[in-house]
Design an enzyme around this catalytic site. Structure first.
Site, PDB file in Angstrom:
ATOM      1  N   CYS A 134      -7.831 -18.143  21.824  1.00 21.20           N
ATOM      2  CA  CYS A 134      -8.951 -17.747  22.688  1.00 21.20           C
ATOM      3  C   CYS A 134     -10.295 -18.036  22.024  1.00 21.20           C
ATOM      4  CB  CYS A 134      -8.875 -16.262  23.026  1.00 21.20           C
ATOM      5  SG  CYS A 134      -7.303 -15.784  23.733  1.00 21.20           S
TER       6      CYS A 134
ATOM      7  N   CYS B 182      -7.938 -22.877  35.610  1.00 21.62           N
ATOM      8  CA  CYS B 182      -6.992 -22.022  34.877  1.00 21.62           C
ATOM      9  C   CYS B 182      -7.670 -20.725  34.451  1.00 21.62           C
ATOM     10  CB  CYS B 182      -6.373 -22.744  33.691  1.00 21.62           C
ATOM     11  SG  CYS B 182      -7.477 -22.976  32.323  1.00 21.62           S
TER      12      CYS B 182
HETATM   13 FE1  FES Z   1      -7.521 -16.757  28.084  1.00 24.57          FE
HETATM   14 FE2  FES Z   1      -7.940 -15.236  25.845  1.00 24.57          FE
HETATM   15  S1  FES Z   1      -6.142 -15.327  27.098  1.00 24.57           S
HETATM   16  S2  FES Z   1      -9.300 -16.599  26.834  1.00 24.57           S
END
Ligand code: FES
Length: 128
Positions: A105, A36
């Protein structure tokens, strides 16, 4: 969607500290899934139960990069116990906050560090 990062986050994103790989690390921790796209790898050197060095590789957005940079700064030279107590929320506070849509994140960096410490401790156990 309008994402606004504070100056501290931007600084850690543009000039991340401690980024890289530690050859012959004492422990490694990996969080994420390359399928991903987002992934964090933490490498540590341990000396006298302290984090003598930390490096990382991160595949993610600006917030993920800033989070790894800030965490490495926070945890450097801490005892293993102190480093294990660092949470995702601690890192966000240290950065001065992240935009709400980017809070997810930040999850992963502390876990990767904690995994690296667990790996180092497992390696220190005498081999039978
Ligand atoms: Fe995937 Fe920030 S959107 S790490």
């Amino acid at each position: 969607m309008n994402i606004h990062y504070n100056d501290n986050v931007i600084m850690h994103f543009l000039e991340p500290i401690n980024v890289g790989v530690l050859e012959n690390s004492d422990g490694e921790g990996i969080v994420g899934d390359m399928t991903c796209g987002d992934m964090m790898v933490m490498y540590i050197h341990v000396q006298d139960e302290r984090l003598a060095d930390i490096k990382y590789q991160v595949f993610g957005c600006a917030a993920a990069i800033a989070t790894c940079s800030a965490l490495s700064e926070m945890a450097m030279n801490k005892t293993l116990g102190e480093a294990l107590a660092i949470t995702d929320e601690d890192v966000i506070r240290y950065l001065g906050g992240l935009p709400d849509p980017k809070a997810h994140c930040s999850t992963g960096a502390a876990s990767a560090l904690h995994q690296a410490i667990a790996d180092a401790r497992a390696r220190q156990k005498p081999q039978l």
